[in-house]
Enzyme design. Structure first.
Site, PDB file in Angstrom:
ATOM      1  N   SER A 110       0.822  -1.215   0.000  1.00 26.44           N
ATOM      2  CA  SER A 110       0.000   0.000   0.000  1.00 26.44           C
ATOM      3  C   SER A 110       0.857   1.267   0.000  1.00 26.44           C
ATOM      4  CB  SER A 110      -0.939   0.006   1.210  1.00 26.44           C
ATOM      5  OG  SER A 110      -0.212   0.025   2.420  1.00 26.44           O
ATOM      6  N   HIS A 111       2.141   1.143   0.355  1.00 28.55           N
ATOM      7  CA  HIS A 111       3.055   2.281   0.312  1.00 28.55           C
ATOM      8  C   HIS A 111       4.251   1.980  -0.592  1.00 28.55           C
ATOM      9  CE1 HIS A 111       0.709   3.169   3.939  1.00 28.55           C
ATOM     10  NE2 HIS A 111       0.994   4.431   3.687  1.00 28.55           N
ATOM     11  N   GLU A 161      -4.804   0.478   1.804  1.00 22.86           N
ATOM     12  CA  GLU A 161      -5.221  -0.918   1.909  1.00 22.86           C
ATOM     13  C   GLU A 161      -6.627  -1.102   1.335  1.00 22.86           C
ATOM     14  OE1 GLU A 161      -3.715  -3.591   2.699  1.00 22.86           O
ATOM     15  OE2 GLU A 161      -1.823  -2.792   3.464  1.00 22.86           O
TER      16      GLU A 161
END
Length: 340
Positions: free
Chosen positions: A48-49, A190
């Site tokens: 997600s990052h 997410e």
């Protein structure tokens, strides 16, 4: 059903990110700083990052909501206070350039604080914290985001996902104790990854536009996220709004969303607060003794009891990725290449 993936070495992933960022208007130093950040996320299994964030970085720049070449400006406000104006650029470059100065300040004064202002923030805070634990320092960081989250008992989007991170250095080459979590029940990234994959989200992550409990990622993205732990997470989230908003003269999450025209289609603009403490200055001749006591009275007990330390999964993924590279979804790889 198996999702198609593309395998990349870490160097190839970094080169791809840099190439995309430079092609879309970032100068070389910003492109490399952003690539360092997102590849670290991908390397450690934090998708997600990871490379997914390049899409948002490019979109934010293209929408005129950020600078791709501004140089950060540093202001030493007091012996232990540093303010860094990122000048509406992405925060990575300002952070990289500020770290050595903040470490020196903490060692001189025992404690030092930094506010990074006017920056686009898109990254996980654990990586910021690692820069300080590697130097033997204790660190705390927090930042608001866009107003995606409703406070406990409310119905309006007011708070950000508002992550908070803490790091404690450990001796003898042990991995530092670092936790980093959103005060929302989940990171917004997410939920977006669930939407892209067509998967439902867990109950308690958010509500739809009518305020009803919902597991449909797309509906929650249009509705509102929830804080973790009910009123407790809500109170912590408000604390972060204050510490990394008015305290450092920067935007709250609601103001960040308004800056984006209320759409939230670009990455958040705002600030980050970092507080760094040098145990050796705090404790003097007792530093080694007290750090050792933390090991025996806390960490050893936890490990002997089978407790999984925060970050353990990241460190395992990191060791594997450094040797074997990473796999990303084919759909993400295609979206990235479409930017070239």
């Amino acid at each position: 059903m198996t999702t198609a993936t593309v395998h990349l070495s870490l160097s190839d992933a970094h080169a791809l990110a840099v190439r995309i960022l430079e092609h879309n208007g970032f100068n070389a130093v910003h492109a490399h700083a952003i690539a360092d950040t997102v590849v670290a996320g991908e390397r450690d299994g934090c998708a997600s990052h990871g490379l997914y964030r390049v899409l948002g970085c490019v979109h934010t720049l293209k929408q005129g909501k950020a600078s791709g070449d501004a140089e950060p400006v540093f202001h030493r406000m007091a012996p232990a206070l540093l303010r860094v104006d990122a000048q509406q650029a992405f925060y990575s470059l300002a952070y990289q350039q500020a770290v050595p100065q903040l470490i020196e300040m903490a060692r001189e004064q025992g404690i030092a604080a930094m506010g990074i202002n006017n920056c686009v923030h898109y990254a996980a805070l654990w990586r910021d914290i690692e820069a300080f634990t590697a130097a033997g320092l204790v660190a705390i960081a927090c930042t608001p985001s866009h107003a995606w989250v409703t406070p406990y008992g409310g119905s309006q989007r007011l708070l950000g996902t508002n992550p908070f991170a803490f790091g404690w250095p450990r001796p003898d080459g042990r991995d530092p104790y670092i936790f980093d979590f959103a005060t929302s029940a989940s990171a917004r990234g997410e939920i977006e990854l669930h939407r892209r994959a067509g998967k439902p989200i867990p109950e308690g992550w958010g509500v739809d536009e009518e305020g009803n409990a919902c597991t449909d990622a797309a509906k929650v993205l249009r509705g509102a996220q929830l804080t973790f732990g009910g009123h407790k997470g809500s109170a912590l989230s408000v604390m972060i709004e204050l510490l990394a908003g008015p305290l450092i003269a920067d935007m709250t999450s609601r103001e960040s969303l308004a800056f984006d025209g209320g759409e939230g289609k670009t990455l958040p603009m705002g600030g980050e607060l970092v507080i760094v403490i040098d145990p050796k200055r705090f404790l003097g001749e007792y530093a080694d003794q007290e750090l050792a006591r933390a090991e025996t009275s806390l960490f050893k007990v936890m490990e002997d009891d089978g407790v999984r330390m925060p970050g353990a999964r990241r460190y395992r993924n990191r060791a594997v990725s450094r040797q074997q590279g990473v796999d990303i979804p084919q759909a993400l790889f295609d979206d990235l290449n479409a930017l070239l």
